[in-house]
Design a protein around this motif. Structure first.
Motif, short mmCIF file in Angstrom:
data_model
loop_
_atom_site.label_atom_id
_atom_site.label_comp_id
_atom_site.label_asym_id
_atom_site.label_seq_id
_atom_site.Cartn_x
_atom_site.Cartn_y
_atom_site.Cartn_z
N GLY A 126 5.69 -32.51 2.03
CA GLY A 126 6.53 -32.07 3.20
C GLY A 126 7.74 -32.80 3.55
O GLY A 126 8.58 -32.92 2.41
N ASP A 127 8.06 -33.35 4.36
CA ASP A 127 9.47 -34.07 4.86
C ASP A 127 9.13 -35.53 4.64
O ASP A 127 10.10 -36.31 5.23
N GLU A 128 8.14 -35.96 3.98
CA GLU A 128 8.06 -37.44 3.87
C GLU A 128 8.51 -37.98 2.63
O GLU A 128 8.77 -37.28 1.81
N PRO A 129 9.02 -39.25 2.64
CA PRO A 129 9.59 -39.90 1.42
C PRO A 129 7.98 -40.01 0.55
O PRO A 129 6.81 -40.15 1.02
N GLU A 154 11.60 -49.36 3.46
CA GLU A 154 11.62 -49.71 4.73
C GLU A 154 12.87 -50.39 5.36
O GLU A 154 13.09 -50.32 6.37
N ALA A 155 13.34 -51.16 4.33
CA ALA A 155 14.67 -51.81 4.84
C ALA A 155 16.06 -50.90 4.93
O ALA A 155 16.83 -51.22 5.59
N THR A 156 15.88 -49.69 4.25
CA THR A 156 17.15 -49.10 4.05
C THR A 156 16.96 -47.61 4.67
O THR A 156 17.79 -47.06 4.80
N SER A 157 15.67 -47.18 4.72
CA SER A 157 15.28 -45.79 4.87
C SER A 157 15.98 -44.89 4.15
O SER A 157 16.63 -43.45 4.13
N CYS A 158 16.19 -45.30 2.78
CA CYS A 158 17.12 -44.34 1.66
C CYS A 158 16.34 -44.40 0.25
O CYS A 158 15.54 -45.20 0.29
N PRO A 159 16.62 -43.45 -0.60
CA PRO A 159 15.94 -43.41 -1.89
C PRO A 159 16.04 -44.85 -2.61
O PRO A 159 17.27 -45.53 -2.32
N VAL A 160 15.14 -45.12 -3.19
CA VAL A 160 15.00 -46.56 -4.09
C VAL A 160 14.86 -46.27 -5.48
O VAL A 160 13.64 -45.44 -5.75
N LEU A 161 15.27 -47.16 -6.28
CA LEU A 161 15.01 -46.82 -7.71
C LEU A 161 14.65 -48.33 -8.30
O LEU A 161 15.11 -49.40 -7.87
N ALA A 162 13.81 -48.42 -8.98
CA ALA A 162 13.11 -49.54 -9.48
C ALA A 162 14.24 -50.05 -10.74
O ALA A 162 14.44 -49.31 -11.78
N LEU A 163 14.57 -51.26 -10.66
CA LEU A 163 15.53 -52.00 -11.85
C LEU A 163 14.93 -53.11 -12.46
O LEU A 163 14.12 -53.89 -11.81
N LEU A 164 15.33 -53.57 -13.39
CA LEU A 164 15.20 -54.69 -14.17
C LEU A 164 16.39 -55.20 -14.83
O LEU A 164 17.21 -54.22 -15.24
N PRO A 165 16.71 -56.56 -14.99
CA PRO A 165 17.71 -57.18 -15.80
C PRO A 165 17.74 -56.69 -17.33
O PRO A 165 16.37 -56.53 -17.59
N MET A 166 18.67 -56.36 -17.83
CA MET A 166 18.56 -55.94 -19.33
C MET A 166 19.59 -56.79 -20.14
O MET A 166 20.60 -57.31 -19.38
N ASP A 167 19.16 -56.64 -21.27
CA ASP A 167 20.12 -57.38 -22.35
C ASP A 167 21.09 -55.98 -22.62
O ASP A 167 20.80 -55.05 -22.97
N ALA A 251 23.75 -42.77 0.47
CA ALA A 251 23.32 -43.97 0.10
C ALA A 251 21.93 -43.97 -0.67
O ALA A 251 21.02 -43.10 -0.51
N VAL A 252 21.94 -44.78 -1.93
CA VAL A 252 20.94 -44.93 -2.77
C VAL A 252 20.70 -46.34 -2.89
O VAL A 252 21.77 -46.79 -3.42
N TYR A 253 19.75 -46.85 -3.24
CA TYR A 253 19.66 -48.37 -3.39
C TYR A 253 18.68 -48.66 -4.87
O TYR A 253 17.89 -47.65 -5.07
#
Length: 299
Positions: A126-129, A154-167, A251-253
């Motif tokens: 539906g219309d849920e994240p 919850e801090a942004t109300s926007c889409p969020v991607l999981a990131l990791l530092p990389m070489d 906005a995307v985070y």
């Protein structure tokens, strides 16, 4: 105030071709890491993060996934009658995950690409994240990766991607985010992803790894992509393409995940995950370390 995330999608329709012939008859999601199939690690992560509605998108030949999570009272009763209480408890606990996560299964239909299972599941969202986690990732972290993503949403109300530092030398293996702003505590405002750039062209030192909070706007972008695909029948439907289209005007985070990531999608990564899980086991780890020391002494 951000809507509470209650739902998650696990796309599990892939062929596991990088692990053939091991995955010829066994779904890659059912390969063990430690004493659990890899997909069980994902389901446990979601349940531990408060998710109460999990949709697993499958294809033909994936019946073992459903069999694994399906409660089996007859087996539990037989084990208890035989005095095998620990085994009975373990089998019962796996079946309980299906209830706690309210797991449902959906057959994948539509064009190739990792965006298709997300769109297939959208009718149940539906219309849920919604959280989207791949079933061949294992995260070892004090706070589950899913929980870290939920907090960022919850801090942004926007889409969020999981990131990791990389070489930087590894940039051609990943989608690399364009970072607009560092908000602290690992939360980054991003303007999109560059897929597998050369090291000199990488826009940041972070890699996007499996894990997303998807909002209705991203679903609409996937729907538009799919409509265009049916007009031209070329290419595949990628989640990152929908995220990039959305990020061009909204906005995307990205959230830098605290923890260790194990990808099990290729032979070396799978063996690494297995080895790491075995070493971390309090019963088996010491024995395996002794074996490693003996092997080193003989070399």
């Amino acid at each position: 105030m951000a809507t509470t995330i209650r739902r998650a999608v696990i796309p599990a329709a892939g062929l596991g071709s990088r692990l053939l012939p091991l995955t010829k008859a066994i779904p890659k999601e059912m390969l063990p890491v430690g004493d659990k199939p890899v997909i069980e690690h994902t389901v446990r992560e979601l349940v531990a993060s408060g998710i109460t509605d999990i949709t697993i998108v499958v294809s033909g030949g994936k019946g073992l996934i459903q069999d694994h999570f399906r409660p089996n009272p007859a087996l539990v009763a037989q084990l208890r009658a035989d005095g095998k209480t620990a085994y009975a408890d373990a089998v019962e606990e796996v079946g309980e995950l299906s209830r706690l996560g309210h797991i449902t299964y959906l057959d994948q239909h539509g064009p190739y690409g990792n965006g298709t299972p997300v769109l297939n599941a959208a009718r149940h969202v539906g219309d849920e994240p919604v959280l989207v986690l791949w079933p061949d990732d294992v995260f070892v972290a004090e706070a589950p990766r899913a929980q870290q993503l939920i907090r960022a949403y919850e801090a942004t109300s926007c889409p969020v991607l999981a990131l990791l530092p990389m070489d930087p030398a590894d940039s051609q293996r990943y989608g690399v985010p364009r970072v607009k702003e560092d908000l602290g505590d690992g939360l980054l405002r991003i303007t999109g992803l560059v897929e597998k750039p050369k090291p000199q062209d990488a826009p940041s030192a972070y890699a996007a790894i499996g894990g997303y909070v998807i909002t209705p706007g991203i679903i609409e972008e996937l729907r538009s992509q799919t409509e265009r695909w049916y007009e031209h029948r070329t290419g595949e439907i990628y989640l990152t393409d929908a995220i990039n289209a959305y990020a061009s005007s909204k906005a995307v985070y990205g959230q830098v995940i605290q923890g260790r990531w194990y990808d099990t999608g290729n032979p070396l990564a799978y063996l690494t995950a297995q080895f790491a899980a075995a070493l971390a086991d309090p019963e088996y780890g010491p024995h395996l370390r002794r074996l490693a020391e003996l092997a080193e002494d003989r070399s």
